[in-house]
Design a protein around this motif. Structure first.
Motif, short mmCIF file in Angstrom:
data_model
loop_
_atom_site.label_atom_id
_atom_site.label_comp_id
_atom_site.label_asym_id
_atom_site.label_seq_id
_atom_site.Cartn_x
_atom_site.Cartn_y
_atom_site.Cartn_z
N SER A 191 23.76 54.60 4.55
CA SER A 191 23.90 55.09 5.93
C SER A 191 22.82 54.53 6.86
O SER A 191 22.97 54.54 8.08
N ASN A 192 21.71 54.03 6.28
CA ASN A 192 20.64 53.46 7.10
C ASN A 192 19.99 52.31 6.34
O ASN A 192 18.92 52.46 5.75
N PRO A 193 20.65 51.14 6.34
CA PRO A 193 20.19 50.03 5.50
C PRO A 193 18.87 49.39 5.92
O PRO A 193 18.35 48.53 5.22
N ASP A 194 18.31 49.82 7.05
CA ASP A 194 17.04 49.22 7.51
C ASP A 194 15.83 50.08 7.21
O ASP A 194 14.73 49.81 7.70
N CYS A 195 16.04 51.14 6.42
CA CYS A 195 14.92 52.06 6.14
C CYS A 195 14.20 51.65 4.86
O CYS A 195 14.70 51.86 3.75
N GLY A 196 13.02 51.04 5.04
CA GLY A 196 12.24 50.57 3.89
C GLY A 196 11.87 51.68 2.92
O GLY A 196 11.84 51.48 1.71
N THR A 197 11.63 52.87 3.46
CA THR A 197 11.18 53.99 2.61
C THR A 197 12.25 54.37 1.58
O THR A 197 11.92 54.70 0.44
N SER A 198 13.52 54.31 1.99
CA SER A 198 14.60 54.66 1.03
C SER A 198 14.65 53.66 -0.12
O SER A 198 14.82 54.05 -1.28
N TYR A 199 14.49 52.37 0.19
CA TYR A 199 14.44 51.36 -0.89
C TYR A 199 13.25 51.61 -1.80
O TYR A 199 13.34 51.51 -3.02
N CYS A 252 12.32 45.28 5.02
CA CYS A 252 12.53 46.23 6.13
C CYS A 252 11.20 46.70 6.73
O CYS A 252 11.10 46.88 7.93
N SER A 253 10.23 46.94 5.87
CA SER A 253 8.93 47.49 6.32
C SER A 253 7.80 46.66 5.73
O SER A 253 7.23 47.03 4.69
N PRO A 254 7.47 45.53 6.37
CA PRO A 254 6.45 44.62 5.80
C PRO A 254 5.07 45.26 5.62
O PRO A 254 4.24 44.75 4.89
N GLY A 255 4.83 46.39 6.29
CA GLY A 255 3.51 47.03 6.19
C GLY A 255 3.46 48.13 5.14
O GLY A 255 2.50 48.89 5.07
N LEU A 256 4.49 48.23 4.29
CA LEU A 256 4.55 49.30 3.29
C LEU A 256 3.63 48.96 2.11
O LEU A 256 4.05 48.40 1.11
#
Length: 205
Positions: A20-28, A54-58
């Protein structure tokens, strides 16, 4: 079996959230951590890469990738991932701790001390980092500093076997055989494989 069922349900939920939200780095990232828990390391690695896309700063994702690299015995990749973690989040104590650990494994003691000091600066309850500092100072022959950091580890976790082992060696170096025997005994009790020459030396005294 109950646990696996829960983990599978959790994984299914994370996959739904990604759908439902493929751009959410946290879910991956959450999915990857669950997969690591189920020892599905290759799948987890792919999800961590997606998380970072999605979230290069993770920073946490870099640290997890470093852990997977370490599992494969790839110290270079582990070091690289953790350096990227602390670049993304400079105060990330776990990243600094892992950098110190890798340097220690390679016998690069000065670099290890520097990284581990940062780790304990950003997290003054980081038991593993204090214990590793105890080991690093011991390797450098800085006995008082070794004792100080091993003691800090034991204040946080009285049964931390590595710290007891380091203290046994450090007190042996200082000629305090009673304390050496004490800590050696605790390390053995806790299942630590104390070096035979240390045991012999203590028995001799």
């Amino acid at each position: 079996m109950e646990k696996a069922k829960n983990a599978e349900e959790y994984i299914a939920q994370q996959r739904q959230m990604i759908a439902s939200n493929p751009d959410c780095g946290t879910s991956y990232y959450n999915l990857a951590v669950a997969l690591i828990g189920m020892q599905k390391y290759d799948e987890a690695e792919k999800e961590l890469v997606k998380a970072l896309d999605c979230s290069p700063g993770l920073a946490e994702a870099f640290v997890q990738l470093g852990g997977l690299a370490l599992r494969k015995g790839d110290l270079d990749a582990c070091l690289d991932y953790n350096k990227r973690a602390v670049k993304a989040k400079p105060g990330f104590s776990e990243g600094h701790g892992n950098i110190g650990f890798v340097h220690l494994q390679r016998g690069e003691v000065d670099e290890a001390i520097q990284a581990l000091q940062r780790a304990t600066y950003f997290n003054f309850r980081f038991v593993q980092a204090f214990a590793s500092l105890g080991s690093a100072y011991l390797m450098k022959g800085m006995i008082d500093e070794s004792i100080e950091n091993s003691m800090k580890a034991l204040v946080l976790a009285p049964d931390f076997a590595v710290a007891h082992n380091n203290l046994a060696i450090a007190y042996l170096e200082k000629g305090d055989y009673e304390k050496a025997a004490d800590h050696c005994g605790r390390a053995v009790q806790l299942g630590y494989a104390v070096a035979p020459e240390i045991l012999k030396e203590i028995e001799k005294k």
